[in-house]
Structures are given as structure tokens and as C-alpha cells.
Design a protein around this motif. Sequence first.
Motif, PDB file in Angstrom:
ATOM      1  N   ASP A  36       0.809  -1.220   0.000  1.00 44.01           N
ATOM      2  CA  ASP A  36       0.000   0.000   0.000  1.00 44.01           C
ATOM      3  C   ASP A  36       0.851   1.282   0.000  1.00 44.01           C
ATOM      4  O   ASP A  36       1.754   1.426   0.834  1.00 44.01           O
ATOM      5  CB  ASP A  36      -0.911  -0.025   1.241  1.00 44.01           C
ATOM      6  N   PHE A  90      -2.354  12.900   4.677  1.00 40.08           N
ATOM      7  CA  PHE A  90      -3.193  12.033   3.848  1.00 40.08           C
ATOM      8  C   PHE A  90      -4.641  12.513   3.795  1.00 40.08           C
ATOM      9  O   PHE A  90      -5.135  13.115   4.740  1.00 40.08           O
ATOM     10  CB  PHE A  90      -3.153  10.593   4.365  1.00 40.08           C
ATOM     11  N   ALA A  95       4.444   5.453   2.393  1.00 36.72           N
ATOM     12  CA  ALA A  95       4.689   6.871   2.704  1.00 36.72           C
ATOM     13  C   ALA A  95       4.925   7.057   4.201  1.00 36.72           C
ATOM     14  O   ALA A  95       5.783   7.853   4.606  1.00 36.72           O
ATOM     15  CB  ALA A  95       3.516   7.719   2.233  1.00 36.72           C
ATOM     16  N   ILE A  96       4.177   6.325   5.041  1.00 41.65           N
ATOM     17  CA  ILE A  96       4.369   6.403   6.501  1.00 41.65           C
ATOM     18  C   ILE A  96       5.784   5.944   6.862  1.00 41.65           C
ATOM     19  O   ILE A  96       6.491   6.606   7.624  1.00 41.65           O
ATOM     20  CB  ILE A  96       3.296   5.553   7.249  1.00 41.65           C
ATOM     21  N   THR A 141       0.132   4.312   0.978  1.00 50.23           N
ATOM     22  CA  THR A 141       0.035   5.085   2.225  1.00 50.23           C
ATOM     23  C   THR A 141       0.992   4.514   3.268  1.00 50.23           C
ATOM     24  O   THR A 141       1.703   5.261   3.949  1.00 50.23           O
ATOM     25  CB  THR A 141      -1.417   5.052   2.770  1.00 50.23           C
ATOM     26  N   ARG A 142       1.024   3.191   3.357  1.00 47.47           N
ATOM     27  CA  ARG A 142       1.931   2.560   4.331  1.00 47.47           C
ATOM     28  C   ARG A 142       3.389   2.823   3.963  1.00 47.47           C
ATOM     29  O   ARG A 142       4.215   3.089   4.835  1.00 47.47           O
ATOM     30  CB  ARG A 142       1.650   1.052   4.421  1.00 47.47           C
ATOM     31  N   HIS A 153      -3.865   1.116   8.872  1.00 50.27           N
ATOM     32  CA  HIS A 153      -2.563   0.948   8.212  1.00 50.27           C
ATOM     33  C   HIS A 153      -1.464   0.728   9.249  1.00 50.27           C
ATOM     34  O   HIS A 153      -0.567  -0.091   9.053  1.00 50.27           O
ATOM     35  CB  HIS A 153      -2.232   2.185   7.357  1.00 50.27           C
ATOM     36  N   ILE A 155      -7.114  10.691   3.931  1.00 48.73           N
ATOM     37  CA  ILE A 155      -7.974   9.660   4.515  1.00 48.73           C
ATOM     38  C   ILE A 155      -8.225   9.960   5.991  1.00 48.73           C
ATOM     39  O   ILE A 155      -7.486  10.721   6.613  1.00 48.73           O
ATOM     40  CB  ILE A 155      -7.377   8.243   4.355  1.00 48.73           C
ATOM     41  N   VAL A 183      -6.016   5.467   8.842  1.00 49.78           N
ATOM     42  CA  VAL A 183      -4.573   5.519   9.141  1.00 49.78           C
ATOM     43  C   VAL A 183      -4.235   4.515  10.242  1.00 49.78           C
ATOM     44  O   VAL A 183      -3.224   3.799  10.167  1.00 49.78           O
ATOM     45  CB  VAL A 183      -4.163   6.956   9.557  1.00 49.78           C
TER      46      VAL A 183
END
Lengths: 141, 141
Positions: A41, A66, A46-47, A43-44, A76, A68, A73
Motif C-alpha cells: 500500500d 493524507f 509513505a508512513i 500510504t503505508r 494501516h 484519509i 490511518v
Amino acid sequence: MECRRRLNRRLILTNGFVFSILSYMVNYNERLGRTFAALVDPTRRAILARLEREDGASVSELAQPFAIQLPAVMKHLDVLDDAGLIIRSKVGRTVTVQLRANPMREAMDWLRRYERFWSKSLDRLAAYAERKEIEARKTRR
Amino acid sequence: MECRRRLNRRLILTNGFVFSILSYMVNYNERLGRTFAALVDPTRRAILARLEREDGASVSELAQPFAIQLPAVMKHLDVLDDAGLIIRSKVGRTVTVQLRANPMREAMDWLRRYERFWSKSLDRLAAYAERKEIEARKTRR
């Protein structure tokens, strides 16, 4: 009798050894699958990339860039936690998230096996460039 | 008028440049996600590992060691194909599968960023071992 006992002990030891190798392999395969699944993913990823730059961040800080909602979050973060890629610690009301990069090492070691294939393509590219250079020199003469 | 035209041209060029960077980033992120997703499944990893050792194999040869049916293997091959990790070529009735490792390179480059973290843990371990060794020497005296 003594001989039999020794043989039994050796068999138990051998079984134990085979069992630990098997259980290591199963765990290794599970760990590797969990690591790769966590990295699917964006987003993950990016984290993780943010935690690589900063030495820890709060959940709300992580959620901020984000589009979202916070619960998404949090989900994730659960996936990253299950894969052992982050550590969460709570001080008062603030949960701080930190990177734990170790599982990525196994993933990278797995990928490293294939490195020779892209080195091969680079070698081919270098050979091609060299050939073209020699051809160009010949026509210039 | 000429000035305006130049400005418009520059804007179009800038937009084009920004667009190509954006589209590269989107594609890069999609490719990376697809590669990691393909590597989640242990059967797919086993197929890739086999193709690393052997220079191509037929679909039935690849399916043989697994306890799953041929259609399930075919589905795994579709996922690997979508991620650009294999090439399938058909000669007569036989489909030969070959490895295409290039997408793994991007995945490895992504992971490489985190390498310093596990080197750090190794440094800490080395420092700890050294400290213990010095302590042990002191007590021996």
C-alpha cells in the motif's frame, strides 16, 4: 539398553533439529509474506518513508498529509505493527510511532538473489555501448 | 503578442514537464505496489526462486511441486506476468516461462533506503560485545 537409550536420545535430538528448521522456514516464509504485504500500500510506504526521515512521529502527525480519515490511518498502522515494521509507545494521551526496519532486511536479502539478472542487463547495455563506440570510430576514419 | 506566445509555450512546456514527473511518480508507485503484491504469496516466490535457478520452465514443470491445481498455478502466473516479473512464450502447445527480474530492482532500491537502520543495530551489537569483552577481561585480572 544403554545403546537404545542413546539412539532414542539421538532421534529426539534429530527430530528436534528438523522441527526447529521446519518451524524457522515456516516462520521465515510467513514473516516475508507479511513484510511484502505491508509494503503493497502506498500510504503505508509513505508512513515508513516519513519515519525514515524523522525519528518518530505521533499518530495525528502521521495522518495529517493524507486525504484519509484517522481510523483508516490507524488500520494501516495495525498492518505495519503486525509486520513488525513499527513500534508504538504511549506517553499520556500521545501515541508515538517509530520505525523498526529489521524485517525489511530479510525482504532485501530475498531480493538480492536476483541482483545478478539486472547486473546482466547492465553488462549487456555496456557491451552494446562499447560496440557502437567502436563502430562510430571506424566510420570516422 | 510574441511575448504572450512565448509565455504560453513556456507554460505548456512546464505543465508537460510537471505532468510527466507526476505520471512517472504514479506509475512508479503503481509498479512498486504491484511488485510487492506479487511477492506476498509463497507459491509465487517459490516459482520465481525456481526460475532464478533454471533458465525457463514449462507451466506443467512449474506446477509439478505444488499441491495446488493447474488453474491456481495459472492464476499465480497471471499475477507475476501483470507485475512484469515473468515472460511467457508459446512454442507449439508448450508455454515456457522465464524470469524478468527488472521490477525487483526498484523494490530493492526502495528497501535500500532503510539499510542504515539495520547497520545501526549491528553497530550497537558490536559495541555491546566489545563492552562485555572489556568487562570480562577486567574481572579476569
